[in-house]
Scaffold this active site. Structure first.
Site, PDB file in Angstrom:
ATOM      1  N   TYR A   1       0.555   3.154   1.834  1.00  0.00           N
ATOM      2  CA  TYR A   1      -0.525   3.109   0.884  1.00  0.00           C
ATOM      3  C   TYR A   1      -1.801   2.508   1.258  1.00  0.00           C
ATOM      4  O   TYR A   1      -1.725   2.112   2.736  1.00  0.00           O
ATOM      5  CB  TYR A   1       0.071   2.022  -0.093  1.00  0.00           C
ATOM      6  CG  TYR A   1       0.075   0.508   0.217  1.00  0.00           C
ATOM      7  CD1 TYR A   1       1.078  -0.060   1.191  1.00  0.00           C
ATOM      8  CD2 TYR A   1      -0.961  -0.265  -0.418  1.00  0.00           C
ATOM      9  CE1 TYR A   1       0.710  -1.385   1.509  1.00  0.00           C
ATOM     10  CE2 TYR A   1      -0.926  -1.850   0.010  1.00  0.00           C
ATOM     11  CZ  TYR A   1      -0.087  -2.215   1.005  1.00  0.00           C
ATOM     12  OH  TYR A   1      -0.211  -3.425   1.440  1.00  0.00           O
TER      13      TYR A   1
ATOM     14  N   ARG B   1      -7.513   4.686   8.550  1.00  0.00           N
ATOM     15  CA  ARG B   1      -6.357   3.756   8.731  1.00  0.00           C
ATOM     16  C   ARG B   1      -5.182   4.565   8.036  1.00  0.00           C
ATOM     17  O   ARG B   1      -4.309   4.537   8.257  1.00  0.00           O
ATOM     18  CB  ARG B   1      -6.619   2.360   8.095  1.00  0.00           C
ATOM     19  CG  ARG B   1      -5.447   1.517   8.201  1.00  0.00           C
ATOM     20  CD  ARG B   1      -5.643   0.186   7.840  1.00  0.00           C
ATOM     21  NE  ARG B   1      -5.876   0.015   6.220  1.00  0.00           N
ATOM     22  CZ  ARG B   1      -6.237  -1.137   5.757  1.00  0.00           C
ATOM     23  NH1 ARG B   1      -6.625  -2.218   6.448  1.00  0.00           N
ATOM     24  NH2 ARG B   1      -6.540  -1.347   4.471  1.00  0.00           N
TER      25      ARG B   1
ATOM     26  N   ARG C   1      19.503  12.066  -1.478  1.00  0.00           N
ATOM     27  CA  ARG C   1      19.353  10.844  -0.595  1.00  0.00           C
ATOM     28  C   ARG C   1      19.855  10.930   0.922  1.00  0.00           C
ATOM     29  O   ARG C   1      21.432  11.131   0.815  1.00  0.00           O
ATOM     30  CB  ARG C   1      20.088   9.632  -1.284  1.00  0.00           C
ATOM     31  CG  ARG C   1      19.700   8.284  -0.565  1.00  0.00           C
ATOM     32  CD  ARG C   1      20.343   7.145  -1.311  1.00  0.00           C
ATOM     33  NE  ARG C   1      20.193   5.911  -0.394  1.00  0.00           N
ATOM     34  CZ  ARG C   1      20.806   5.921   0.711  1.00  0.00           C
ATOM     35  NH1 ARG C   1      21.488   6.378   1.134  1.00  0.00           N
ATOM     36  NH2 ARG C   1      20.632   4.375   1.318  1.00  0.00           N
TER      37      ARG C   1
ATOM     38  N   HIS D   1      18.953   9.607   5.208  1.00  0.00           N
ATOM     39  CA  HIS D   1      17.867   9.050   5.866  1.00  0.00           C
ATOM     40  C   HIS D   1      17.101   9.897   6.601  1.00  0.00           C
ATOM     41  O   HIS D   1      15.818   9.709   6.597  1.00  0.00           O
ATOM     42  CB  HIS D   1      18.649   8.124   6.873  1.00  0.00           C
ATOM     43  CG  HIS D   1      19.316   6.699   6.146  1.00  0.00           C
ATOM     44  ND1 HIS D   1      19.927   6.855   5.281  1.00  0.00           N
ATOM     45  CD2 HIS D   1      18.967   5.462   6.471  1.00  0.00           C
ATOM     46  CE1 HIS D   1      20.445   5.714   4.973  1.00  0.00           C
ATOM     47  NE2 HIS D   1      19.913   4.871   5.699  1.00  0.00           N
TER      48      HIS D   1
ATOM     49  N   LEU E   1      -2.251  -5.902  10.501  1.00  0.00           N
ATOM     50  CA  LEU E   1      -2.547  -5.041   9.932  1.00  0.00           C
ATOM     51  C   LEU E   1      -4.154  -4.787  10.070  1.00  0.00           C
ATOM     52  O   LEU E   1      -4.746  -6.006  10.168  1.00  0.00           O
ATOM     53  CB  LEU E   1      -2.476  -4.832   8.477  1.00  0.00           C
ATOM     54  CG  LEU E   1      -3.054  -3.801   7.718  1.00  0.00           C
ATOM     55  CD1 LEU E   1      -2.025  -2.539   7.812  1.00  0.00           C
ATOM     56  CD2 LEU E   1      -3.434  -3.782   6.287  1.00  0.00           C
TER      57      LEU E   1
ATOM     58  N   LYS F   1       0.306   0.671   7.371  1.00  0.00           N
ATOM     59  CA  LYS F   1       0.281  -0.074   6.147  1.00  0.00           C
ATOM     60  C   LYS F   1       1.479   0.759   5.052  1.00  0.00           C
ATOM     61  O   LYS F   1       1.229   1.647   4.339  1.00  0.00           O
ATOM     62  CB  LYS F   1      -1.276   0.362   5.341  1.00  0.00           C
ATOM     63  CG  LYS F   1      -1.400  -0.675   4.114  1.00  0.00           C
ATOM     64  CD  LYS F   1      -3.029  -0.583   4.115  1.00  0.00           C
ATOM     65  CE  LYS F   1      -3.333  -1.530   2.613  1.00  0.00           C
ATOM     66  NZ  LYS F   1      -3.183  -2.731   2.574  1.00  0.00           N
TER      67      LYS F   1
ATOM     68  N   GLU G   1      -0.963 -12.974  11.149  1.00  0.00           N
ATOM     69  CA  GLU G   1      -1.836 -13.015  10.008  1.00  0.00           C
ATOM     70  C   GLU G   1      -1.100 -13.471   8.724  1.00  0.00           C
ATOM     71  O   GLU G   1      -0.265 -13.986   9.033  1.00  0.00           O
ATOM     72  CB  GLU G   1      -1.832 -11.218   9.894  1.00  0.00           C
ATOM     73  CG  GLU G   1      -0.730 -10.640   9.485  1.00  0.00           C
ATOM     74  CD  GLU G   1      -1.021  -9.113   9.232  1.00  0.00           C
ATOM     75  OE1 GLU G   1      -2.008  -8.688   8.822  1.00  0.00           O
ATOM     76  OE2 GLU G   1      -0.082  -8.339   9.493  1.00  0.00           O
TER      77      GLU G   1
END
Ligand SMILES: Cc1ncc(COP(=O)(O)O)c(C=O)c1O
Length: 287
Positions: free
Chosen positions: A34, A53, A101, A103, A204, A148, A180
């Protein structure tokens, strides 16, 4: 739930009609990326930096970017206009898509793309006057904190521990060094020098962080990107956090003890003003 306009997989629809499959890998695995981009006066702050980014995060998890920067810009502009004249923050979210589903990466899934824009309220003036409190906690997150990723369970658990102790943010310590916050980058001021940890896989690369470093350099304010030990962190004269939605915010209590004299410091005050000036110029820039 509101009827605000959002973007989902090529369509503009009301938020309360936006639906994704329960087999979406974002829902099943937290398999996605995101971005959050602030916009002032209808203009996104550092759009290219956010797009870079985003690209870096997508590359790191091997999801191909479904849109060009021009297409992202067009979607964002449309949502900003629909939301109104206020300052806003745009949330955009890409998952590996819908698949049975398993992996391993699916062979033919199309990434799911969701974008919304919300009003960004100015930081409460009382917080600017008094500062906020934070606690230090062990950084229990993974080794790729530079990505992110939408999977934020460690950050959520850490933030809630801070909230349970009446603190606004948890500041994380890994191997004896400060990394952070759970949703922010951290700066300290020590003997008149601003310091923040260097960018690596432990944090980040915040767009606000980079802007603050740039503003300090432009204005010849001493700044260092260096490792900060827990000990140096806890004895700092000033501590600030930065993020797209919080600007540059002073932290005046850490683990129930005063930072410096317990009031926002002069170096923060100066940087806060420079950051506000930067936003003001953006607001006045024509499109
Ligand atoms: C873990 C983490 N660090 C730092 C930041 C600050 O990044 P930015 O300044 O780009 O908002 C965020 C923002 O949400 C974050 O989640």
């Amino acid at each position: 739930m509101t009827s605000q306009l959002v973007y989902l997989n090529g369509e503009y629809i009301p938020l309360n009609e936006a639906k994704v499959s329960v087999l979406d890998r974002g829902f099943i695995f937290g398999d996605g990326i995101y971005e959050v981009i602030p916009a002032f006066g209808g203009k996104t702050l550092r759009f290219e930096h956010h797009m870079q980014r985003l690209q870096n995060s997508l590359d790191a998890v091997r999801i191909s970017n479904p849109l060009s920067n021009a297409q992202w810009q067009a979607i964002i502009d449309k949502l900003i206009t629909a939301t109104g004249p206020q300052d806003q923050y745009i949330y955009l979210h890409i998952t590996r898509g819908v698949a049975s589903r398993d992996h391993r990466f699916p062979d033919n899934a199309e990434p799911t793309v969701f974008v919304m824009s919300n009003v960004l309220h100015a930081v409460d003036p009382e917080l600017l006057e008094k500062g906020i409190s934070a606690v230090t906690l062990d950084d229990i997150r993974w080794q790729y904190c530079n990505i992110k990723a939408i999977a934020l369970l460690p950050n959520i658990l850490l933030r809630q521990q801070a909230v349970d102790r009446d603190a606004a943010e948890a500041i994380l310590i890994r191997d004896g060094n400060m990394t952070e916050g759970t949703a922010s980058n951290i700066f300290i001021v020590s003997n008149g020098i601003i310091k923040t940890p260097p960018k690596d896989n432990k944090l980040l690369p915040g767009i606000t962080r980079d802007l603050v470093v740039e503003l300090a350099n432009t204005h010849k304010i001493p700044i260092e990107e260096v490792t900060i030990s827990e000990k140096e962190f806890l004895s700092a004269d000033e501590i600030w956090l930065t993020s797209s939605t919080k600007d540059v915010l002073p932290i005046t209590q850490i683990n129930d003890k005063h930072v410096g004299n317990g009031k926002p410091g002069p170096v923060w005050q100066d940087m806060y003003q420079k950051y506000q000036d930067y936003k003001e110029i953006l607001r006045k820039t024509s499109n």
